[in-house]
Design an enzyme around this catalytic site. Structure first.
Site, short mmCIF file in Angstrom:
data_model
loop_
_atom_site.label_atom_id
_atom_site.label_comp_id
_atom_site.label_asym_id
_atom_site.label_seq_id
_atom_site.Cartn_x
_atom_site.Cartn_y
_atom_site.Cartn_z
N GLY A 59 0.81 -1.21 0.00
CA GLY A 59 0.00 0.00 0.00
C GLY A 59 0.84 1.25 0.00
O GLY A 59 2.07 1.21 0.03
N PRO A 77 2.59 4.74 1.14
CA PRO A 77 3.33 5.05 2.36
C PRO A 77 2.48 5.82 3.37
O PRO A 77 1.59 6.59 2.97
CB PRO A 77 4.51 5.89 1.88
CG PRO A 77 4.14 6.36 0.51
CD PRO A 77 3.17 5.37 -0.05
N GLY A 78 2.74 5.59 4.63
CA GLY A 78 2.06 6.36 5.67
C GLY A 78 0.62 5.98 5.89
O GLY A 78 -0.18 6.80 6.33
N THR A 79 0.26 4.73 5.58
CA THR A 79 -1.12 4.31 5.81
C THR A 79 -1.24 3.37 7.00
O THR A 79 -2.31 2.85 7.27
CB THR A 79 -1.69 3.61 4.56
OG1 THR A 79 -0.75 2.62 4.13
CG2 THR A 79 -1.93 4.60 3.44
N GLY A 80 -0.13 3.12 7.67
CA GLY A 80 -0.21 2.34 8.91
C GLY A 80 0.39 0.95 8.84
O GLY A 80 0.12 0.13 9.72
N LYS A 81 1.24 0.70 7.85
CA LYS A 81 1.79 -0.65 7.71
C LYS A 81 2.70 -1.00 8.90
O LYS A 81 2.56 -2.06 9.49
CB LYS A 81 2.56 -0.77 6.40
CG LYS A 81 1.67 -0.59 5.18
CD LYS A 81 2.39 -0.87 3.89
CE LYS A 81 3.40 0.18 3.53
NZ LYS A 81 2.83 1.51 3.25
N SER A 82 3.59 -0.08 9.23
CA SER A 82 4.50 -0.40 10.33
C SER A 82 3.76 -0.40 11.67
O SER A 82 4.07 -1.19 12.56
CB SER A 82 5.69 0.56 10.34
OG SER A 82 5.59 1.50 11.34
N SER A 139 -4.20 13.69 -19.11
CA SER A 139 -5.55 14.22 -19.05
C SER A 139 -5.68 15.46 -19.91
O SER A 139 -6.56 16.28 -19.73
CB SER A 139 -5.91 14.56 -17.60
OG SER A 139 -4.98 15.48 -17.10
N LYS A 172 -6.29 20.91 -9.80
CA LYS A 172 -6.28 21.62 -11.08
C LYS A 172 -7.14 22.88 -11.01
O LYS A 172 -6.74 23.95 -11.50
CB LYS A 172 -6.80 20.69 -12.19
CG LYS A 172 -5.79 19.60 -12.55
CD LYS A 172 -6.41 18.60 -13.51
CE LYS A 172 -5.37 17.59 -13.98
NZ LYS A 172 -5.99 16.53 -14.78
P1 ADP Z 1 3.68 3.01 6.73
O1 ADP Z 1 4.42 1.91 7.43
O2 ADP Z 1 2.44 2.54 6.03
O3 ADP Z 1 4.53 3.84 5.84
P2 ADP Z 1 3.37 3.98 9.39
O4 ADP Z 1 2.65 2.86 10.02
O5 ADP Z 1 4.84 4.08 9.65
O6 ADP Z 1 3.13 4.00 7.84
O7 ADP Z 1 2.65 5.33 9.81
C1 ADP Z 1 3.38 6.50 10.10
C2 ADP Z 1 2.60 7.38 11.05
O8 ADP Z 1 1.42 7.85 10.43
C3 ADP Z 1 2.11 6.62 12.26
O9 ADP Z 1 3.05 6.71 13.29
C4 ADP Z 1 0.83 7.33 12.61
O10 ADP Z 1 1.10 8.51 13.31
C5 ADP Z 1 0.29 7.73 11.27
N1 ADP Z 1 -0.59 6.72 10.68
C6 ADP Z 1 -0.42 6.13 9.49
N2 ADP Z 1 -1.40 5.29 9.21
C7 ADP Z 1 -2.25 5.33 10.27
C8 ADP Z 1 -3.49 4.66 10.58
N3 ADP Z 1 -4.04 3.79 9.73
N4 ADP Z 1 -4.08 4.96 11.75
C9 ADP Z 1 -3.54 5.85 12.58
N5 ADP Z 1 -2.39 6.49 12.35
C10 ADP Z 1 -1.75 6.25 11.21
#
Ligand code: ADP
Length: 649
Positions: A57, A59-64, A531, A574
């Site tokens: 997915g 980045p920054g969607t909560g994978k870690s 587009s 846009k």
């Molecule tokens: P990824 O691993 O997908 O790149 P992270 O899990 O490292 O993203 O998320 C980074 C930060 O963004 C987290 O520490 C949190 O603050 C916020 N975050 C990202 N996804 C979520 C989520 N689904 N729910 C709550 N916070 C989230």
């Protein structure tokens, strides 16, 4: 349950939310992850059965976060400490022994105490011998001095001291003396008795850090070398034993390392050896070290393509693959989750004050806007969290007890992505050089709209991209060409080909009878232009028919071979770009009309027209006049006004 994007204010007051102070933050990390219900379910199941997981997915969607929360669901197993012992038979094959958690440190301590004591005993006896020699020398010297041999007495005393010092050095260097240290094992992996299973993030780790390593020893012989077992270092794989090993951007891991990872997953043991080939450590290989971990590998879609196929098939065969959400429905429940998210980020940061209702509203609107489509909220929460923190920092700097809507708006400007900053600069430059007139009319020139930078839906940055078309008689009849340069040229050629049928129908002219030159003015790398086909068609038709185009109009849309205007991405960005450039009217695909979510600063600043057919675009973009009227009449005659002409509500 569906909410409307205009009613965020109303919604907040109906919920009775005043500040984030009253919002409770869940204790369990798992419950802090929002919008990823499916992934969460899988993670829980995988944890309980100790299965590997592939999380794909944005980045920054909560994978870690999810990977980390897994340790709370792993079955209760006893953690183990790992000690590395010297091997008297083969010093290059250090021995590995495991002990219950917490015991490792104890055993190490015992060995250290024993070695310490032996060392002390030995120093004591050494000191005794040295002092005895000096004492004997002194007695002899005094005797000689008394009997009048002063010169000899001094010599004897001198020799005794030198001799004692020499003896001390020899004894201290004795390899046997070093044996005590050499017998002390090394703690490779240590825990406390009540520790949670480990979560080890190995993202971007080099081979040694992942697989374990044996340090190089510059002194390889002569009694000065560091014993091999002391140079052994545990890798993240061994540290993650009985826990979770997380690797983001798994495709960037070297193929050899992916292979090693696979072996470790199969065997649940992995020996540590030196990773740099020419170092003395490469000769050393320990007995197998336990590494019974659950692997959570993550990445974007690209990651799958470049991943070691065997590793992927291992995960598929013995685990789960999950695709993360990047948006969620804009519902009551999910809005509450965004509010919870704000409270979480504040709690995590520890320095920023709570958000008031106005600030919460702004963040919610931003979540809608970044959702990219109507009725969606973004789940790229790392970035949204960034906005929360910048707004918080502004409040802190101003010594405010609470974060307000004003702070969020300022933060939005401060935390513009680089692409947006470049676009802002480009707009200034273009205005300076009058690249777009922004008023009057011109034949064959259209204000196209494009997005630049990241192609994901949340971070679109819009730019006005003038497109000029020039039509000339073909040098060879029926052999006309499309001339356009650059990366966008390819798109332009394709667009002209796609729309040639439409052009033929509308203008009655054969595209192959003319040479069409298309130029994108002032573009730069990173502009994504697929587009632009509506704009290209409009410019070409204007040029073919010599009908001027209104320069206060901007447009975006994808054109089908039948002349339908199809939806495109990034419409909000846009439209914002058209507003920022000072244009009066913008034409967007009718099917995108509801995707436009403007913030306060942009609302009501431009006339937005939704078009579902190219004829509607032309009607709104071409300048009034006898030519236009004649042309449009002709179109109306030719084109059977199909049922698919829909005016937006
Ligand atoms: P990824 O691993 O997908 O790149 P992270 O899990 O490292 O993203 O998320 C980074 C930060 O963004 C987290 O520490 C949190 O603050 C916020 N975050 C990202 N996804 C979520 C989520 N689904 N729910 C709550 N916070 C989230």
């Amino acid at each position: 349950m569906d909410s409307n994007n205009d009613d965020v204010e109303e919604w907040i007051s109906k919920q009775g939310i005043k500040t984030t102070k009253e919002i409770e933050v869940p204790k369990l990390l798992f419950n802090q992850v929002i919008g990823q219900e499916h992934a969460g379910e899988v993670i829980q199941k995988a944890a309980m059965q100790k299965r590997h997981v592939l999380l794909i997915g944005e980045p920054g969607t909560g994978k870690s976060m999810l990977a980390q929360s897994m340790v709370d669901f792993l079955p209760k197993e006893d953690l183990e400490d790992v000690l590395c012992f010297p091997n008297p038979e083969d010093s290059n094959k250090p021995k590995i022994k495991t002990f219950p958690a917490g015991k490792g440190k104890e055993i190490l301590r015992q060995y250290q105490i024993k070695a310490e004591r032996e060392k002390k005993d030995r120093s004591k006896s050494l000191l005794f011998i040295v002092l005895s020699i000096i004492l004997l020398g002194a007695i002899l010297a005094i005797y000689l001095w008394v009997s009048g041999n002063t010169a000899v007495a001094i010599e004897v005393m001198f020799l005794a001291v030198i001799g004692a010092a020499f003896l001390y050095i020899i004894m201290a260097m004795n390899p046997a003396a070093r044996m005590e240290r050499a017998m002390v094992p090394k703690l490779l992996v240590g825990h406390n008795p009540n520790d949670k299973p480990p979560f080890i993030d190995s993202t971007g780790a080099h081979s040694g850090a992942l697989l374990g390593d044996v340090r190089h020893d510059p002194f390889q012989s002569g009694g000065l070398e560091t014993p091999a077992h002391e140079r052994v270092e545990a890798g993240n794989m061994q540290k993650a034993d009985k826990g979770v090993l997380f690797i983001d951007e798994i495709n960037l891991l070297r193929p050899e390392d992916q292979q090693a990872l696979l072996t470790a997953m199969q065997e649940k043991h992995f020996s540590i050896s030196g990773q740099s080939e020419r170092s003395a450590g490469a000769m050393v290989q320990t007995e197998p070290v336990p590494c019974d971990f659950v692997l959570v590998a993550a990445g974007n879609l690209d990651a799958i393509r470049n991943m070691h196929p065997a590793l992927r098939s291992r995960i598929r065969g013995y685990g789960y693959e999950v695709y993360m959400n990047d948006t969620m429905e804009d519902s009551d429940d999910n809005r509450k989750k965004i509010v919870q998210f704000i409270a979480q980020e504040i709690a995590k940061d520890k320095k920023i004050p709570p958000f008031d209702d106005g600030a919460i509203i702004e963040i919610l609107k931003e979540a809608q806007k970044r959702g990219g489509r109507k009725g969606r909220l973004t789940l790229r929460l790392r970035e949204l969290g960034g906005l929360v923190r910048v707004a918080g920092d502004i409040a802190v700097t101003n010594k405010q007890p609470i974060v307000t809507a004003d702070d969020v708006n300022q933060a939005r400007n401060l935390s513009k992505p680089v692409e947006q900053q470049i676009a802002d600069r480009a707009i200034e430059v273009k205005k300076l050089y009058k690249m777009f007139t922004g008023n009057g009319s011109a034949i064959g020139k259209v204000n196209g709209l494009a997005v630049m930078g990241s192609s994901d839906m949340s971070d679109f940055t819009g730019v006005v991209m003038p497109i000029v078309a020039e039509v000339t008689q073909a040098q060879h009849p029926h052999n006309g060409g499309v001339y356009a340069t650059g990366k966008l040229g390819e798109i332009a050629k394709e667009a002209v080909q796609n729309v040639s049928a439409v052009i033929k129908k509308l203008s009655g002219k054969n595209v192959s009878d003319v040479d069409i030159h298309i130029q994108f003015i002032g573009t730069y790398e990173g502009v994504e232009g697929d587009s632009a086909s509506v704009s290209i068609a409009t410019a070409v038709i204007s040029s073919l028919e010599s009908i001027p185009i209104d320069q206060t109009v901007a447009m975006t849309g994808s054109l089908s071979v039948r002349g339908d205007v199809l939806p495109v991405g990034g419409v909000t960005a846009k439209v914002e770009a058209a507003i920022d450039t000072g244009l009066a009217k913008v034409i967007v695909p009718a099917s995108n009309f509801n995707d436009i979510i403007l913030d306060e600063a942009h609302k009501g600043k431009i006339q937005i027209i939704g078009a579902s057919r190219i004829e509607e675009v032309l009607e709104n973009a071409l300048i009034m006049g006898p030519e236009k009227d004649k042309f449009l009449q002709k179109i109306k005659d030719i084109v059977n006004p199909a049922t698919d002409i829909k005016k937006p509500a």
